[in-house]
Design a protein around this motif. Structure first.
Motif, short mmCIF file in Angstrom:
data_model
loop_
_atom_site.label_atom_id
_atom_site.label_comp_id
_atom_site.label_asym_id
_atom_site.label_seq_id
_atom_site.Cartn_x
_atom_site.Cartn_y
_atom_site.Cartn_z
N LEU A 1 102.99 -11.10 50.54
CA LEU A 1 102.39 -10.05 49.70
C LEU A 1 101.29 -9.28 50.43
CD1 LEU A 1 101.98 -12.16 46.43
CD2 LEU A 1 103.84 -10.57 46.98
N ALA A 2 101.01 -9.65 51.68
CA ALA A 2 99.79 -9.16 52.34
C ALA A 2 100.02 -8.03 53.32
CB ALA A 2 99.11 -10.32 53.06
N ALA A 3 101.25 -7.63 53.57
CA ALA A 3 101.53 -6.69 54.66
C ALA A 3 100.77 -5.38 54.52
CB ALA A 3 103.04 -6.43 54.75
N ASP A 4 100.57 -4.91 53.29
CA ASP A 4 99.94 -3.59 53.08
C ASP A 4 98.44 -3.68 52.86
OD1 ASP A 4 102.42 -2.31 53.29
OD2 ASP A 4 102.83 -2.55 51.15
N LEU A 5 97.85 -4.86 52.99
CA LEU A 5 96.42 -4.99 52.77
C LEU A 5 95.63 -4.45 53.97
CD1 LEU A 5 95.96 -8.47 51.06
CD2 LEU A 5 96.63 -6.26 50.09
N ALA A 6 94.44 -3.93 53.67
CA ALA A 6 93.61 -3.35 54.73
C ALA A 6 93.29 -4.37 55.82
CB ALA A 6 92.31 -2.81 54.12
N GLN A 7 92.97 -5.60 55.43
CA GLN A 7 92.59 -6.61 56.42
C GLN A 7 93.78 -7.18 57.19
OE1 GLN A 7 90.41 -6.40 53.52
NE2 GLN A 7 89.21 -5.38 55.09
N ALA A 8 95.01 -6.81 56.82
CA ALA A 8 96.19 -7.27 57.54
C ALA A 8 96.60 -6.32 58.65
CB ALA A 8 97.36 -7.47 56.58
N ARG A 9 95.98 -5.15 58.72
CA ARG A 9 96.38 -4.16 59.74
C ARG A 9 96.11 -4.69 61.14
NH1 ARG A 9 93.21 0.30 56.17
NH2 ARG A 9 94.74 0.41 54.47
N GLY A 10 97.14 -4.64 61.96
CA GLY A 10 97.01 -5.11 63.33
C GLY A 10 97.15 -6.61 63.49
N ARG B 1 89.58 -0.09 36.12
CA ARG B 1 89.00 0.65 37.23
C ARG B 1 88.99 -0.18 38.51
NH1 ARG B 1 83.48 1.69 38.02
NH2 ARG B 1 83.02 1.04 35.89
N PHE B 2 88.72 -1.47 38.37
CA PHE B 2 88.69 -2.33 39.54
C PHE B 2 90.08 -2.47 40.16
CE2 PHE B 2 88.86 -6.64 41.45
CZ PHE B 2 87.91 -6.45 42.45
N LEU B 3 91.11 -2.68 39.32
CA LEU B 3 92.46 -2.82 39.85
C LEU B 3 92.92 -1.53 40.53
CD1 LEU B 3 94.98 -4.50 40.25
CD2 LEU B 3 95.75 -3.81 37.97
N ARG B 4 92.61 -0.39 39.94
CA ARG B 4 92.99 0.88 40.57
C ARG B 4 92.32 1.03 41.93
NH1 ARG B 4 92.49 2.61 35.18
NH2 ARG B 4 90.38 3.40 35.52
N ALA B 5 91.06 0.62 42.03
CA ALA B 5 90.35 0.70 43.31
C ALA B 5 90.98 -0.25 44.33
CB ALA B 5 88.87 0.37 43.11
N CYS B 6 91.37 -1.44 43.87
CA CYS B 6 92.03 -2.40 44.76
C CYS B 6 93.30 -1.80 45.34
CB CYS B 6 92.36 -3.69 44.02
SG CYS B 6 90.94 -4.74 43.63
N GLU B 7 94.13 -1.24 44.48
CA GLU B 7 95.42 -0.71 44.92
C GLU B 7 95.25 0.53 45.78
OE1 GLU B 7 97.27 -0.26 41.13
OE2 GLU B 7 98.03 -2.32 41.09
N ALA B 8 94.25 1.36 45.47
CA ALA B 8 94.04 2.58 46.24
C ALA B 8 93.51 2.30 47.64
CB ALA B 8 93.08 3.51 45.49
N THR B 9 92.75 1.22 47.80
CA THR B 9 92.14 0.90 49.10
C THR B 9 92.89 -0.16 49.88
OG1 THR B 9 90.70 -0.84 48.16
CG2 THR B 9 89.84 1.43 48.16
N GLY B 10 94.00 -0.66 49.34
CA GLY B 10 94.68 -1.77 49.99
C GLY B 10 93.86 -3.03 49.93
N TYR B 11 93.16 -3.22 48.82
CA TYR B 11 92.29 -4.39 48.62
C TYR B 11 91.31 -4.53 49.79
CZ TYR B 11 95.19 -5.95 44.69
OH TYR B 11 95.85 -6.04 43.48
#
Length: 461
Positions: free
Chosen positions: A400-409, A266-276
């Motif tokens: 590996l970080a391009a799609d992460l939420a905190q990498a936006r912008g 469940r945790f991994l699915r949440a990570c992938e769905a939210t962009g960590y």
């Protein structure tokens, strides 16, 4: 495994011998020529991505084991040890060390193990902590059996986004006849929690926040219900000092507690769905930033791997009180102290705000390609307001970080990375105005006619 210059001959040769194959037979299974395999094993050709994928498919092979230099912290980790004054008369340069590491990685790992055990200034407590950390990293901070057990218990308890604390309290009451009581700080002045078997109570300090209370309750469940499973792992480790085993056991208990609060699937699915997305994950699982950071370093289940994060906890003096590399390659995170150019230090002054910075390790004046996206936040040491403060940082390779939420912008162009080092004493970077100490093993240079911009000047090796 995108590194096009990956030299891993000894690892491939050991795999072939383990499988009891000739070079011709193994080459056939990998769909390459025997002569090419011979060159790979002799470190005269790099291991291509196609060969890596064939190794994974044909031999159920973990490609991370190809990076054997990681066992000693890479070339930088080996050079840090060789910079010891006991070796100063040998004048070992980086080229020699690199050849040693590439041709005899297991021997290099043995040297590193012996050096770490008898390193300068080590006492029994340092040895116990270092030994425990080495065992954790040997497992890459992933304990599959404990994770599966915690996931099963979470399903049994039906832990969800609801009141996790209530579910844990009910479990302790029904299964163990233990009630949970919150006590004033003056009653528990030196403790976060206490198990009082006479009163059949788990007593928690009122200073703990909700996430820390939940973790303490999950920890008690681990200690009461999973003692044998945890002990089996702890007893399987080879420690000379029982203090190291006790530290390792404590880590395993905390590991199970975190896995119970954040069940793997469940945790991994949440990570992938939210962009960590770190703030979202904190709230979704009712955990603290530090608990979340720990969990991110553990996602290495075969067939269901998460991204390879590292995590450190830093005090105001820049010392690492926690360091978990897991499957990451960020070996600067295993140093004793951090670089002042890393914004982890600035996070102390941001009032709990998440600080993001793109950094790259720089050695001998040459930037190391890639770099890491790092995210930091100040935390209370025990989860109790007014207690000791630390900064917890997590990081991931920029590639590996391009799609992460905190990498936006945020630009992840290597040219935009902030160069940092593994602490001044181990850092070989020239012309750093922030330098506080000269690098170990380097000869200082002095010019009476000129005063440079940096406190210490030194030549090439």
């Amino acid at each position: 495994m995108a590194d096009a210059a990956l030299m891993a001959g000894p690892a491939i040769r050991r795999l072939r011998k383990r499988e009891n194959l000739t070079q011709a037979a193994m080459a056939t299974r990998l769909a390459i020529s025997p002569s090419y395999l011979n060159l790979i094993e002799r470190n005269q050709r790099p291991v291509s991505a196609r060969v890596v994928m064939a190794l994974v498919e044909k031999f159920d092979f973990d490609p991370r084991s190809l990076r054997e230099d990681e066992a000693v912290g890479g070339l930088d980790g080996l050079m840090r040890r060789l910079a010891d004054e006991r070796f100063s008369d040998l004048d070992i340069d980086r080229d020699e060390a690199e050849e040693f590491l590439s041709t005899a990685p297991q021997v290099a790992a043995a040297f590193a193990r012996l050096y770490d055990k008898a390193g300068p200034g080590a006492d029994i407590h340092d040895d116990a902590l270092a030994a425990s950390r080495r065992e954790i990293e040997r497992w890459r901070n992933h304990f599959a059996d404990l994770d599966h057990s915690a996931e099963g218990l979470a399903d049994e308890m039906r832990l969800s986004r609801g009141d996790i604390g209530l579910a844990l309290t009910e479990r302790l009451r029904e299964r163990h006849q233990l009630s949970v009581r919150i006590l004033p700080r003056d009653v528990l002045p030196e403790s976060l929690s206490r198990l009082d078997l006479h009163a059949r109570q788990i007593q928690l300090s009122e200073m703990l926040g909700p996430a820390s209370r939940n973790f303490q309750l999950a920890l008690k469940v681990a200690q009461l219900e999973k003692r044998d499973e945890i002990e089996a792992v702890a007893q399987g480790a080879e420690f000379e000092d029982e203090a190291a085993r006790a530290l390792f056991r404590r880590h395993l208990e905390g590991y199970f507690a975190a896995a119970l609060l954040m069940p793997y699937g469940r945790f991994l699915r949440a990570c992938e769905a939210t962009g960590y997305d770190l703030p979202v994950l904190e709230r979704r699982f009712s955990v603290s930033f530090e608990q979340l950071a720990h969990r991110l370093t553990t996602l290495q289940r075969v067939g269901q791997r998460g991204l390879p994060f590292f995590m450190v906890r830093i005090d105001r003096a820049g010392q690492f009180s926690k360091s978990f590399i897991g499957a990451s390659t960020a070996h600067f995170a295993s140093a004793d102290v951090s670089c002042p150019l890393w914004d982890a230090h600035r996070a102390f002054e941001t009032g709990g705000e998440l600080v993001t910075q793109f950094v790259a390790l720089e050695q001998a004046g040459e930037g190391q390609a890639g770099g890491w996206l790092t995210m930091m936040r100040s935390v209370e040491g025990s989860g109790a307001p007014g207690e000791a403060r630390f900064v917890v940082a997590v990081g991931i390779e920029a590639v590996l970080a391009a799609d992460l939420a905190q990498a936006r912008g945020l630009s992840l162009n290597p040219a935009d990375a902030q160069p940092i080092g593994p602490g001044c004493a181990a850092c070989q970077r020239q012309n750093c105005r922030q330098r506080s100490l000269p690098p170990r093993g380097r000869k200082l240079q002095f010019d009476r006619m000129r005063r440079g911009n940096t406190p210490f000047e030194f030549g090439e090796r």
